[in-house]
Write a protein that holds these residues in place. Structure first.
Motif, PDB file in Angstrom:
ATOM      1  N   PHE A   5       0.855  -1.184   0.000  1.00 21.40           N
ATOM      2  CA  PHE A   5       0.000   0.000   0.000  1.00 21.40           C
ATOM      3  C   PHE A   5       0.884   1.223   0.000  1.00 21.40           C
ATOM      4  O   PHE A   5       1.779   1.358   0.831  1.00 21.40           O
ATOM      5  CB  PHE A   5      -0.906   0.002   1.239  1.00 21.40           C
ATOM      6  CG  PHE A   5      -1.810   1.197   1.307  1.00 21.40           C
ATOM      7  CD1 PHE A   5      -2.958   1.266   0.541  1.00 21.40           C
ATOM      8  CD2 PHE A   5      -1.502   2.268   2.132  1.00 21.40           C
ATOM      9  CE1 PHE A   5      -3.798   2.363   0.602  1.00 21.40           C
ATOM     10  CE2 PHE A   5      -2.326   3.375   2.201  1.00 21.40           C
ATOM     11  CZ  PHE A   5      -3.481   3.418   1.441  1.00 21.40           C
ATOM     12  N   SER A   6       0.645   2.126  -0.967  1.00 23.70           N
ATOM     13  CA  SER A   6       1.372   3.390  -1.048  1.00 23.70           C
ATOM     14  C   SER A   6       0.364   4.502  -1.240  1.00 23.70           C
ATOM     15  O   SER A   6      -0.632   4.329  -1.949  1.00 23.70           O
ATOM     16  CB  SER A   6       2.344   3.393  -2.236  1.00 23.70           C
ATOM     17  OG  SER A   6       3.287   2.357  -2.118  1.00 23.70           O
ATOM     18  N   THR A   7       0.626   5.627  -0.625  1.00 23.66           N
ATOM     19  CA  THR A   7      -0.308   6.743  -0.753  1.00 23.66           C
ATOM     20  C   THR A   7       0.437   8.067  -0.796  1.00 23.66           C
ATOM     21  O   THR A   7       1.555   8.175  -0.275  1.00 23.66           O
ATOM     22  CB  THR A   7      -1.346   6.717   0.406  1.00 23.66           C
ATOM     23  OG1 THR A   7      -2.372   7.671   0.144  1.00 23.66           O
ATOM     24  CG2 THR A   7      -0.703   6.997   1.747  1.00 23.66           C
ATOM     25  N   ARG A   8      -0.164   9.026  -1.441  1.00 25.11           N
ATOM     26  CA  ARG A   8       0.423  10.362  -1.581  1.00 25.11           C
ATOM     27  C   ARG A   8      -0.706  11.362  -1.741  1.00 25.11           C
ATOM     28  O   ARG A   8      -1.705  11.090  -2.400  1.00 25.11           O
ATOM     29  CB  ARG A   8       1.333  10.403  -2.798  1.00 25.11           C
ATOM     30  CG  ARG A   8       1.884  11.785  -3.094  1.00 25.11           C
ATOM     31  CD  ARG A   8       2.840  11.792  -4.262  1.00 25.11           C
ATOM     32  NE  ARG A   8       3.920  10.847  -3.985  1.00 25.11           N
ATOM     33  CZ  ARG A   8       4.591  10.200  -4.926  1.00 25.11           C
ATOM     34  NH1 ARG A   8       4.307  10.373  -6.188  1.00 25.11           N
ATOM     35  NH2 ARG A   8       5.550   9.368  -4.609  1.00 25.11           N
ATOM     36  N   LEU A  31       1.862   6.041 -10.169  1.00 20.42           N
ATOM     37  CA  LEU A  31       1.935   4.598 -10.399  1.00 20.42           C
ATOM     38  C   LEU A  31       3.309   4.165 -10.904  1.00 20.42           C
ATOM     39  O   LEU A  31       3.794   3.092 -10.531  1.00 20.42           O
ATOM     40  CB  LEU A  31       0.846   4.155 -11.368  1.00 20.42           C
ATOM     41  CG  LEU A  31      -0.573   4.208 -10.802  1.00 20.42           C
ATOM     42  CD1 LEU A  31      -1.596   3.952 -11.903  1.00 20.42           C
ATOM     43  CD2 LEU A  31      -0.739   3.232  -9.639  1.00 20.42           C
ATOM     44  N   ARG A  32       3.947   4.983 -11.738  1.00 22.00           N
ATOM     45  CA  ARG A  32       5.298   4.642 -12.207  1.00 22.00           C
ATOM     46  C   ARG A  32       6.262   4.515 -11.025  1.00 22.00           C
ATOM     47  O   ARG A  32       7.169   3.698 -11.027  1.00 22.00           O
ATOM     48  CB  ARG A  32       5.813   5.684 -13.199  1.00 22.00           C
ATOM     49  CG  ARG A  32       5.322   5.471 -14.610  1.00 22.00           C
ATOM     50  CD  ARG A  32       6.076   6.330 -15.614  1.00 22.00           C
ATOM     51  NE  ARG A  32       5.878   7.752 -15.413  1.00 22.00           N
ATOM     52  CZ  ARG A  32       4.839   8.463 -15.889  1.00 22.00           C
ATOM     53  NH1 ARG A  32       3.902   7.857 -16.599  1.00 22.00           N
ATOM     54  NH2 ARG A  32       4.753   9.747 -15.660  1.00 22.00           N
ATOM     55  N   GLU A  33       6.052   5.333  -9.989  1.00 23.21           N
ATOM     56  CA  GLU A  33       6.928   5.306  -8.822  1.00 23.21           C
ATOM     57  C   GLU A  33       6.625   4.160  -7.866  1.00 23.21           C
ATOM     58  O   GLU A  33       7.545   3.621  -7.251  1.00 23.21           O
ATOM     59  CB  GLU A  33       6.810   6.625  -8.053  1.00 23.21           C
ATOM     60  CG  GLU A  33       7.371   7.816  -8.784  1.00 23.21           C
ATOM     61  CD  GLU A  33       7.189   9.098  -7.987  1.00 23.21           C
ATOM     62  OE1 GLU A  33       7.246   9.039  -6.738  1.00 23.21           O
ATOM     63  OE2 GLU A  33       6.963  10.143  -8.612  1.00 23.21           O
ATOM     64  N   VAL A  34       5.344   3.813  -7.709  1.00 23.00           N
ATOM     65  CA  VAL A  34       4.992   2.889  -6.629  1.00 23.00           C
ATOM     66  C   VAL A  34       4.475   1.526  -7.083  1.00 23.00           C
ATOM     67  O   VAL A  34       4.590   0.557  -6.337  1.00 23.00           O
ATOM     68  CB  VAL A  34       3.970   3.519  -5.650  1.00 23.00           C
ATOM     69  CG1 VAL A  34       4.514   4.812  -5.062  1.00 23.00           C
ATOM     70  CG2 VAL A  34       2.623   3.742  -6.304  1.00 23.00           C
ATOM     71  N   GLY A 109      -0.128  -4.531 -14.536  1.00 19.88           N
ATOM     72  CA  GLY A 109       1.283  -4.398 -14.888  1.00 19.88           C
ATOM     73  C   GLY A 109       1.844  -3.021 -14.581  1.00 19.88           C
ATOM     74  O   GLY A 109       2.730  -2.541 -15.270  1.00 19.88           O
ATOM     75  N   GLY A 110       1.302  -2.376 -13.557  1.00 15.97           N
ATOM     76  CA  GLY A 110       1.760  -1.048 -13.159  1.00 15.97           C
ATOM     77  C   GLY A 110       1.147   0.096 -13.935  1.00 15.97           C
ATOM     78  O   GLY A 110       1.443   1.257 -13.657  1.00 15.97           O
ATOM     79  N   GLN A 133      -6.923  19.285  -2.392  1.00  8.31           N
ATOM     80  CA  GLN A 133      -6.027  18.155  -2.233  1.00  8.31           C
ATOM     81  C   GLN A 133      -6.675  16.928  -2.849  1.00  8.31           C
ATOM     82  O   GLN A 133      -7.903  16.790  -2.842  1.00  8.31           O
ATOM     83  CB  GLN A 133      -5.752  17.875  -0.760  1.00  8.31           C
ATOM     84  CG  GLN A 133      -4.918  18.930  -0.092  1.00  8.31           C
ATOM     85  CD  GLN A 133      -4.604  18.547   1.341  1.00  8.31           C
ATOM     86  OE1 GLN A 133      -5.387  17.877   2.001  1.00  8.31           O
ATOM     87  NE2 GLN A 133      -3.430  18.956   1.811  1.00  8.31           N
ATOM     88  N   VAL A 134      -5.843  16.058  -3.380  1.00 11.33           N
ATOM     89  CA  VAL A 134      -6.301  14.777  -3.915  1.00 11.33           C
ATOM     90  C   VAL A 134      -5.341  13.719  -3.376  1.00 11.33           C
ATOM     91  O   VAL A 134      -4.122  13.867  -3.469  1.00 11.33           O
ATOM     92  CB  VAL A 134      -6.297  14.775  -5.462  1.00 11.33           C
ATOM     93  CG1 VAL A 134      -6.663  13.406  -5.999  1.00 11.33           C
ATOM     94  CG2 VAL A 134      -7.230  15.851  -6.003  1.00 11.33           C
ATOM     95  N   ARG A 135      -5.911  12.664  -2.776  1.00 11.09           N
ATOM     96  CA  ARG A 135      -5.102  11.565  -2.265  1.00 11.09           C
ATOM     97  C   ARG A 135      -5.112  10.428  -3.280  1.00 11.09           C
ATOM     98  O   ARG A 135      -6.168   9.969  -3.699  1.00 11.09           O
ATOM     99  CB  ARG A 135      -5.627  11.063  -0.928  1.00 11.09           C
ATOM    100  CG  ARG A 135      -4.819   9.867  -0.423  1.00 11.09           C
ATOM    101  CD  ARG A 135      -5.075   9.561   1.025  1.00 11.09           C
ATOM    102  NE  ARG A 135      -4.630  10.623   1.908  1.00 11.09           N
ATOM    103  CZ  ARG A 135      -3.370  10.828   2.303  1.00 11.09           C
ATOM    104  NH1 ARG A 135      -2.415  10.056   1.849  1.00 11.09           N
ATOM    105  NH2 ARG A 135      -3.082  11.791   3.127  1.00 11.09           N
ATOM    106  N   LEU A 136      -3.920   9.981  -3.657  1.00 16.25           N
ATOM    107  CA  LEU A 136      -3.738   8.837  -4.540  1.00 16.25           C
ATOM    108  C   LEU A 136      -3.241   7.683  -3.685  1.00 16.25           C
ATOM    109  O   LEU A 136      -2.266   7.837  -2.933  1.00 16.25           O
ATOM    110  CB  LEU A 136      -2.715   9.153  -5.627  1.00 16.25           C
ATOM    111  CG  LEU A 136      -2.967  10.403  -6.458  1.00 16.25           C
ATOM    112  CD1 LEU A 136      -1.798  10.646  -7.418  1.00 16.25           C
ATOM    113  CD2 LEU A 136      -4.270  10.310  -7.200  1.00 16.25           C
ATOM    114  N   SER A 137      -3.914   6.547  -3.767  1.00 17.04           N
ATOM    115  CA  SER A 137      -3.515   5.367  -2.986  1.00 17.04           C
ATOM    116  C   SER A 137      -3.480   4.152  -3.898  1.00 17.04           C
ATOM    117  O   SER A 137      -4.459   3.879  -4.600  1.00 17.04           O
ATOM    118  CB  SER A 137      -4.506   5.114  -1.845  1.00 17.04           C
ATOM    119  OG  SER A 137      -4.562   6.229  -0.978  1.00 17.04           O
TER     120      SER A 137
END
Length: 140
Positions: A5-8, A31-34, A109-110, A133-137
């Motif tokens: 799980f990754s979030t920003r 998504l490219r990063e996480v 596939g990312g 703000q927008v949270r991407l998870s």
């Protein structure tokens, strides 16, 4: 393989006019990063009572059409009981019931799996609050 799980949270300035702000590049960059070529789900969420998220075609007039349709459904006049802020601001508080503040999208596939003409957009009709703000998870 274990789930990750990754979030920003990203900041978006929408300005002093109603807008449809394209978030697709920010989603793909995240998504490219996480995601690292994994399958999973991207959840996009905006923690605001007067903004929403949609999947639409942008750049061909659909964004302006969406704002026009919202004006038909939710006129900016004095019919609303919620009356602080700009005239008609009560309609902005009804917007998330029609354009929800969240979207969950497949990642394979990312890569974000959108249709050919789909973009992820923030819909903001509230001219009184230009900072969002927008949270991407990502869960994958």
């Amino acid at each position: 393989m274990t789930d990750t799980f990754s979030t920003r949270t990203i900041d978006v300035t929408t300005g002093s006019s109603e807008t449809v702000h394209d978030l697709t590049d920010a989603c793909m960059s995240f998504l490219r990063e996480v995601a690292l070529a994994r399958d999973g789900l991207l959840n996009v969420f905006t923690p605001h009572a007067t903004a929403g998220l949609a999947l639409i075609e942008t750049g061909a007039g659909s964004d302006a059409d969406l704002l026009a349709a919202l004006h038909q459904l939710l006129p900016a006049d004095n019919r609303w009981q919620h009356r602080h802020g700009s005239p008609g601001h009560g309609r902005d508080h009804v917007l998330p019931a029609i354009v929800p503040p969240h979207a969950t999208l497949p990642v394979i596939g990312g890569a974000l799996q959108l249709g050919t003409w789909q973009s992820v957009v923030l819909v903001d009709t509230n001219k009184d609050n230009p900072d969002r703000q927008v949270r991407l998870s990502f869960l994958g």
